[in-house]
Design an enzyme around this catalytic site. Structure first.
Site, PDB file in Angstrom:
ATOM      1  N   SER A  81       0.798  -1.236   0.000  1.00  0.00           N
ATOM      2  CA  SER A  81       0.000   0.000   0.000  1.00  0.00           C
ATOM      3  C   SER A  81       0.824   1.276   0.000  1.00  0.00           C
ATOM      4  O   SER A  81       0.252   2.365  -0.088  1.00  0.00           O
ATOM      5  CB  SER A  81      -0.959   0.009   1.193  1.00  0.00           C
ATOM      6  OG  SER A  81      -2.018  -0.895   0.977  1.00  0.00           O
ATOM      7  N   LYS A  84       0.091   3.660  -2.746  1.00  0.00           N
ATOM      8  CA  LYS A  84      -0.967   4.662  -2.701  1.00  0.00           C
ATOM      9  C   LYS A  84      -0.439   6.083  -2.552  1.00  0.00           C
ATOM     10  O   LYS A  84      -1.176   7.043  -2.788  1.00  0.00           O
ATOM     11  CB  LYS A  84      -1.957   4.301  -1.598  1.00  0.00           C
ATOM     12  CG  LYS A  84      -2.755   3.045  -1.949  1.00  0.00           C
ATOM     13  CD  LYS A  84      -3.459   2.418  -0.767  1.00  0.00           C
ATOM     14  CE  LYS A  84      -4.119   1.107  -1.219  1.00  0.00           C
ATOM     15  NZ  LYS A  84      -4.555   0.272  -0.101  1.00  0.00           N
ATOM     16  N   SER A 141      -6.185   3.656   3.693  1.00  0.00           N
ATOM     17  CA  SER A 141      -5.618   2.754   2.687  1.00  0.00           C
ATOM     18  C   SER A 141      -6.716   2.073   1.877  1.00  0.00           C
ATOM     19  O   SER A 141      -6.637   0.890   1.543  1.00  0.00           O
ATOM     20  CB  SER A 141      -4.726   1.703   3.366  1.00  0.00           C
ATOM     21  OG  SER A 141      -3.750   1.207   2.482  1.00  0.00           O
TER      22      SER A 141
END
Length: 310
Positions: A81, A84, A141
């Site tokens: 993640s 992101k 997230s």
């Protein structure tokens, strides 16, 4: 790497002596060599690197881009993640109106439940303002927030990944390739902690990105599905016992985890009046107990604070 410290005018021999001692101490305790052989880091930096649970790490002082600690910083990793961060900055730079409402559809969620992707809590059919989707990306997230932004901006996640890769190339992230906006595992989706440090350094220059990245929680505006809005929590701040560190505080961060990537963390801290970023990746453990990525950040920042105070 030699740490560059700005010279200040001092009066008297004692002033010059103090300055020399400070430079010598910080250089001794936090220094990393030029080149690719991270394993040759001398003194304190090498000792600290060996203590980390994370097999990949890099610590950078934002002011002058001095690299203070390296550990396998140029080796290939899966970013999970931490992806992101790129999703967010590309979206920020391509959205014309952060107050624009974007609709999430049933297609937004295709494959996310089966992949056990993390979600912010938005629903199919919900009309959500772009700014709240960005908070959903970086704080909670939320994979659905990533897909919604990607589809809105580029027409598809695949097209958005092209934009992500172009941004990576523009920034000089030469060892990075993105296949999606969420960080879900793909063998062709990879980077290095060094490249992620380049990305975070750049992204923090955006006021919008920095504001979101350093926010512990955010209440979204009312929508057709959530009349009272929803509260989004930072996955990093939720896991911190305290933001306080020796000589400063942790300002913000983004966690990441997949089975293949291990525990990852990109964080920003202010220590001794200066800002630093730390990227770690690959720590063993899962996303619930044993947050070794958080532990590593606390150890590095506290040691940094102690060395500066000395």
């Amino acid at each position: 790497m030699m740490i560059r410290i700005a010279r200040r005018k001092r009066s008297g021999i004692f002033g010059f002596f103090v300055l020399a001692v400070v430079i010598a101490c910080v250089s001794k305790f936090f220094s990393a060599p030029e080149g690719k052989n991270d394993d040759t880091a001398p003194g304190y930096a090498k000792s600290l690197a060996d203590e980390l649970y994370s097999p990949h790490a890099i610590l950078v002082r934002l002011k002058d881009q001095a690299v203070l600690l390296r550990k396998n910083s140029e080796e290939k990793i899966f970013p999970a993640s931490l992806t992101k961060m790129m999703t967010a900055i590309v979206a920020i730079e391509n959205l014309t109106d952060l107050e624009e409402e974007i609709q999430l559809t049933h297609y937004t969620f295709d494959g996310l439940y089966s992949a056990n992707a993390s979600l912010a809590g938005f629903e199919a059919g919900e009309m959500v303002k772009a700014i709240d989707l960005l908070y959903g990306v970086l704080l909670s997230s939320g994979a659905e927030a990533c897909i919604a932004l990607a589809d809105h901006i580029a027409g598809s996640e695949q097209n958005f990944a092209v934009m992500m890769n172009q941004k990576a190339a523009d920034l000089g992230m030469d060892n990075t390739r993105f296949e999606n906006s969420t960080g879900l595992h793909d063998e062709n989706h990879y980077t290095t902690v060094e490249d992620l440090a380049i990305l975070l350094t750049y992204a923090l220059q955006s006021d919008t990105f920095r504001e979101i990245f350093t926010t512990p929680r955010h209440a979204t505006q009312p929508t057709n599905k959530h009349p009272g809005g929803i509260t989004l929590h930072s996955t990093m701040f939720e896991k911190l016992d305290s933001r306080n560190i020796s000589g400063g505080e942790i300002l913000g961060g983004k966690t990441g985890y997949t089975n293949e990537a291990g525990l990852c963390l990109a964080s920003l801290a202010k220590v001794g009046g200066q800002e630093y970023i730390l990227i770690t990746a690959g720590a063993k453990g899962d996303n619930h107990p044993g947050q070794y990525n958080i532990r590593d950040a606390m150890v590095v920042y506290n040691r940094l604070g102690e060395s500066i105070s000395k």
